[in-house]
Motif scaffolding. Structure first.
Motif, PDB file in Angstrom:
ATOM      1  N   GLN A 124      -4.217  20.000  -2.190  1.00  0.00           N
ATOM      2  CA  GLN A 124      -5.001  20.793  -1.262  1.00  0.00           C
ATOM      3  C   GLN A 124      -5.989  19.872  -0.570  1.00  0.00           C
ATOM      4  OE1 GLN A 124      -7.485  23.586  -3.417  1.00  0.00           O
ATOM      5  NE2 GLN A 124      -7.084  22.459  -5.296  1.00  0.00           N
ATOM      6  N   GLN A 125      -6.573  20.372   0.519  1.00  0.00           N
ATOM      7  CA  GLN A 125      -7.446  19.520   1.309  1.00  0.00           C
ATOM      8  C   GLN A 125      -8.658  19.093   0.481  1.00  0.00           C
ATOM      9  OE1 GLN A 125      -8.379  21.068   5.140  1.00  0.00           O
ATOM     10  NE2 GLN A 125      -6.258  21.043   5.826  1.00  0.00           N
ATOM     11  N   SER A 126      -8.679  17.804   0.140  1.00  0.00           N
ATOM     12  CA  SER A 126      -9.727  17.291  -0.741  1.00  0.00           C
ATOM     13  C   SER A 126     -10.920  16.756   0.025  1.00  0.00           C
ATOM     14  CB  SER A 126      -9.150  16.151  -1.586  1.00  0.00           C
ATOM     15  OG  SER A 126      -8.785  15.067  -0.747  1.00  0.00           O
ATOM     16  N   ARG A 127     -10.741  16.589   1.342  1.00  0.00           N
ATOM     17  CA  ARG A 127     -11.775  15.983   2.184  1.00  0.00           C
ATOM     18  C   ARG A 127     -12.056  14.548   1.784  1.00  0.00           C
ATOM     19  NH1 ARG A 127     -11.361  18.446   6.522  1.00  0.00           N
ATOM     20  NH2 ARG A 127     -13.290  17.441   7.190  1.00  0.00           N
ATOM     21  N   GLN A 128     -11.138  13.935   1.028  1.00  0.00           N
ATOM     22  CA  GLN A 128     -11.208  12.497   0.780  1.00  0.00           C
ATOM     23  C   GLN A 128     -10.128  11.845   1.624  1.00  0.00           C
ATOM     24  OE1 GLN A 128     -10.727  11.226  -3.268  1.00  0.00           O
ATOM     25  NE2 GLN A 128     -10.475   9.078  -2.720  1.00  0.00           N
ATOM     26  N   ARG A 129     -10.503  10.867   2.399  1.00  0.00           N
ATOM     27  CA  ARG A 129      -9.583  10.277   3.352  1.00  0.00           C
ATOM     28  C   ARG A 129      -8.385   9.639   2.655  1.00  0.00           C
ATOM     29  NH1 ARG A 129     -10.909   9.957   8.248  1.00  0.00           N
ATOM     30  NH2 ARG A 129     -13.157   9.883   7.799  1.00  0.00           N
ATOM     31  N   GLY A 130      -7.205   9.774   3.262  1.00  0.00           N
ATOM     32  CA  GLY A 130      -5.994   9.187   2.714  1.00  0.00           C
ATOM     33  C   GLY A 130      -5.597   7.911   3.436  1.00  0.00           C
ATOM     34  N   VAL A 131      -4.507   7.310   2.962  1.00  0.00           N
ATOM     35  CA  VAL A 131      -4.066   6.002   3.458  1.00  0.00           C
ATOM     36  C   VAL A 131      -2.583   6.052   3.780  1.00  0.00           C
ATOM     37  CG1 VAL A 131      -3.826   3.542   2.902  1.00  0.00           C
ATOM     38  CG2 VAL A 131      -5.820   4.820   2.077  1.00  0.00           C
ATOM     39  N   VAL A 132      -2.210   5.426   4.885  1.00  0.00           N
ATOM     40  CA  VAL A 132      -0.811   5.177   5.228  1.00  0.00           C
ATOM     41  C   VAL A 132      -0.596   3.670   5.203  1.00  0.00           C
ATOM     42  CG1 VAL A 132       0.968   5.330   7.017  1.00  0.00           C
ATOM     43  CG2 VAL A 132      -0.569   7.266   6.621  1.00  0.00           C
ATOM     44  N   LEU A 133       0.426   3.223   4.464  1.00  0.00           N
ATOM     45  CA  LEU A 133       0.746   1.801   4.351  1.00  0.00           C
ATOM     46  C   LEU A 133       2.050   1.529   5.091  1.00  0.00           C
ATOM     47  CD1 LEU A 133       0.009   1.401   0.517  1.00  0.00           C
ATOM     48  CD2 LEU A 133      -1.499   0.773   2.417  1.00  0.00           C
ATOM     49  N   VAL A 134       2.046   0.513   5.955  1.00  0.00           N
ATOM     50  CA  VAL A 134       3.207   0.216   6.796  1.00  0.00           C
ATOM     51  C   VAL A 134       3.570  -1.257   6.620  1.00  0.00           C
ATOM     52  CG1 VAL A 134       4.183   0.335   9.119  1.00  0.00           C
ATOM     53  CG2 VAL A 134       2.368   1.937   8.445  1.00  0.00           C
ATOM     54  N   HIS A 135       4.782  -1.509   6.151  1.00  0.00           N
ATOM     55  CA  HIS A 135       5.227  -2.877   5.872  1.00  0.00           C
ATOM     56  C   HIS A 135       5.704  -3.576   7.147  1.00  0.00           C
ATOM     57  CE1 HIS A 135       9.496  -1.947   6.405  1.00  0.00           C
ATOM     58  NE2 HIS A 135       9.291  -0.829   5.718  1.00  0.00           N
ATOM     59  N   GLY A 136       6.085  -4.842   7.003  1.00  0.00           N
ATOM     60  CA  GLY A 136       6.518  -5.640   8.134  1.00  0.00           C
ATOM     61  C   GLY A 136       8.017  -5.904   8.148  1.00  0.00           C
ATOM     62  N   PHE A 137       8.400  -6.906   8.923  1.00  0.00           N
ATOM     63  CA  PHE A 137       9.811  -7.241   9.156  1.00  0.00           C
ATOM     64  C   PHE A 137      10.479  -7.691   7.853  1.00  0.00           C
ATOM     65  CE2 PHE A 137      13.028 -10.481  10.241  1.00  0.00           C
ATOM     66  CZ  PHE A 137      13.891  -9.689  10.982  1.00  0.00           C
ATOM     67  N   ALA A 138      11.723  -7.223   7.649  1.00  0.00           N
ATOM     68  CA  ALA A 138      12.537  -7.581   6.470  1.00  0.00           C
ATOM     69  C   ALA A 138      11.869  -7.196   5.160  1.00  0.00           C
ATOM     70  CB  ALA A 138      12.885  -9.068   6.482  1.00  0.00           C
ATOM     71  N   CYS A 139      11.017  -6.179   5.205  1.00  0.00           N
ATOM     72  CA  CYS A 139      10.327  -5.718   4.006  1.00  0.00           C
ATOM     73  C   CYS A 139      10.577  -4.228   3.805  1.00  0.00           C
ATOM     74  CB  CYS A 139       8.824  -5.985   4.109  1.00  0.00           C
ATOM     75  SG  CYS A 139       8.383  -7.742   4.027  1.00  0.00           S
ATOM     76  N   ASN A 140      10.078  -3.708   2.704  1.00  0.00           N
ATOM     77  CA  ASN A 140      10.033  -2.275   2.473  1.00  0.00           C
ATOM     78  C   ASN A 140       8.736  -1.942   1.744  1.00  0.00           C
ATOM     79  OD1 ASN A 140      10.457  -2.813  -0.309  1.00  0.00           O
ATOM     80  ND2 ASN A 140      12.658  -2.447  -0.161  1.00  0.00           N
ATOM     81  N   ARG A 141       8.593  -0.707   1.307  1.00  0.00           N
ATOM     82  CA  ARG A 141       7.330  -0.273   0.717  1.00  0.00           C
ATOM     83  C   ARG A 141       7.000  -0.999  -0.589  1.00  0.00           C
ATOM     84  NH1 ARG A 141       7.240   3.584  -3.112  1.00  0.00           N
ATOM     85  NH2 ARG A 141       5.587   4.839  -2.153  1.00  0.00           N
ATOM     86  N   GLY A 142       7.966  -1.707  -1.164  1.00  0.00           N
ATOM     87  CA  GLY A 142       7.707  -2.454  -2.385  1.00  0.00           C
ATOM     88  C   GLY A 142       6.645  -3.523  -2.230  1.00  0.00           C
ATOM     89  N   VAL A 143       6.449  -4.012  -1.004  1.00  0.00           N
ATOM     90  CA  VAL A 143       5.435  -5.047  -0.789  1.00  0.00           C
ATOM     91  C   VAL A 143       4.036  -4.520  -1.090  1.00  0.00           C
ATOM     92  CG1 VAL A 143       4.967  -4.576   1.667  1.00  0.00           C
ATOM     93  CG2 VAL A 143       4.802  -6.912   0.811  1.00  0.00           C
ATOM     94  N   TRP A 144       3.873  -3.184  -1.072  1.00  0.00           N
ATOM     95  CA  TRP A 144       2.563  -2.569  -1.288  1.00  0.00           C
ATOM     96  C   TRP A 144       2.349  -2.119  -2.730  1.00  0.00           C
ATOM     97  CZ3 TRP A 144      -0.640  -3.429   2.483  1.00  0.00           C
ATOM     98  CH2 TRP A 144      -0.199  -3.460   3.811  1.00  0.00           C
TER      99      TRP A 144
END
Length: 319
Positions: A124-144
């Motif tokens: 539910q809306q916690s009013r705590q800001r969230g994060v979006v992580l975006v990887h680079g070339f030849a990568c996937n979310r595992g880098v994060w």
């Protein structure tokens, strides 16, 4: 609407899909291991020869040699840049860290652990800001993975995207980023902090063309070739061509941005970036450009300074 006393963190995005980058890198790692075992078996049965020793050397240290060539090119390209040139000690240390970190990322985290830590979304809306992580070339979310672990421990709503197709145009990633941002907005009621590595920063900027400035609290980029990189001359995939210096796509992207967007950007760049050449091409005029001394391209994700800045952006404002 879920009950108010439900678990505040819900796992999302953990479906074990066989994403292309993970599949290809898994196959490459297994082929590499089999090749090493084959050479060792050959040497055991027939004795070491010059050819077998050379092949074994290349299998064990070929990646480090490629990185060394990138660092040598970096020194040549950056020699006329308006930044302090790193010392030989700094370059050597950055190369060693990149050898180890890249081996961990491309040999373990991305091929085998890319979905080991799922996204975390507030119920539910916690009013705590969230994060979006975006990887680079030849990568996937595992880098994060390290970021995902720490953000989950802080109970921060987080989505780490997988940009597919891996070698398609950067424009094709707009929908993935839109879904991630909308997911965080729905969970928190706030515009997210977006952290992007390398090409991921360009993908976010391209998505930002399609929506309002206010949907991003802050965009932090790590080693993003905002002005292109000379290394992109060596590639021919659509997204690589879009990262060439002075190309029409990058020029159009820059012209489309207003001062309000650039003012919400923090761009980390490094004197030892072995991918973005020259180093200052990871900066943008009007943005908060911050230098990382002695940190190579992939290793930037583990540098403590971007993490500290992310925490600062997530902290509620003090009156």
């Amino acid at each position: 609407m879920p009950a108010a006393n439900s678990d505040p963190i819900r796992a999302t995005g953990s479906h074990p899909s066989a994403y292309l980058i993970a599949t290809l890198q898994r196959a490459a790692v297994l082929a590499w291991l089999l090749a090493i075992l084959g050479v060792l078996a050959h040497m055991s049965s027939r004795g070491p020869t010059l050819a077998s020793l050379v092949v074994l050397w290349l299998l064990l240290f070929g990646h480090a040699m490629v990185l060394a060539a990138e660092f040598a090119l970096m020194l040549v390209v950056n020699r006329h840049e308006a930044i302090a040139n790193p010392s030989l000690r700094e370059v050597t240390r950055a190369w060693l860290h990149e050898c180890l970190h890249a081996a961990r990322v491309f040999g373990w985290l991305q091929p085998f652990r890319s979905h080991a830590i799922p996204d975390a979304e507030c119920r539910q809306q916690s009013r705590q800001r969230g994060v979006v992580l975006v990887h680079g070339f030849a990568c996937n979310r595992g880098v994060w993975q390290d970021w995902l672990e720490r953000l989950r421990s802080l109970q921060v709503a987080t989505v780490a995207v997988d940009l597919e197709p891996p070698w398609g145009p950067i424009d094709a990633y707009v929908d993935s980023i839109e879904r991630a941002v909308a997911q965080i907005e729905s969970a928190t009621g706030l515009a997210p902090l977006i952290v992007a590595h390398s090409m991921g920063g360009l993908a976010v900027r391209r998505w930002w063309q399609t929506t309002s400035t206010a949907r991003v609290h802050r965009l932090i980029t790590l080693g993003t070739p905002h002005q292109g990189t000379r290394l992109a001359r060596l590639g021919f995939a659509p997204n690589v061509r879009q990262m060439r210096c002075g190309n029409a796509w990058l020029d159009a992207l820059s012209r489309s941005e207003g001062a309000a967007q650039v003012d919400r950007m923090t761009c980390f760049f490094s004197t030892c970036d072995n991918i973005v050449l020259p180093a200052t091409h990871a900066t943008l005029a009007g943005a908060d450009n911050r230098i990382l001394s002695g940190t190579a391209h992939v290793h930037m994700v583990s540098n403590p300074q971007p993490w500290a800045e992310a925490l600062r952006q997530l902290s509620p404002p003090t009156d």
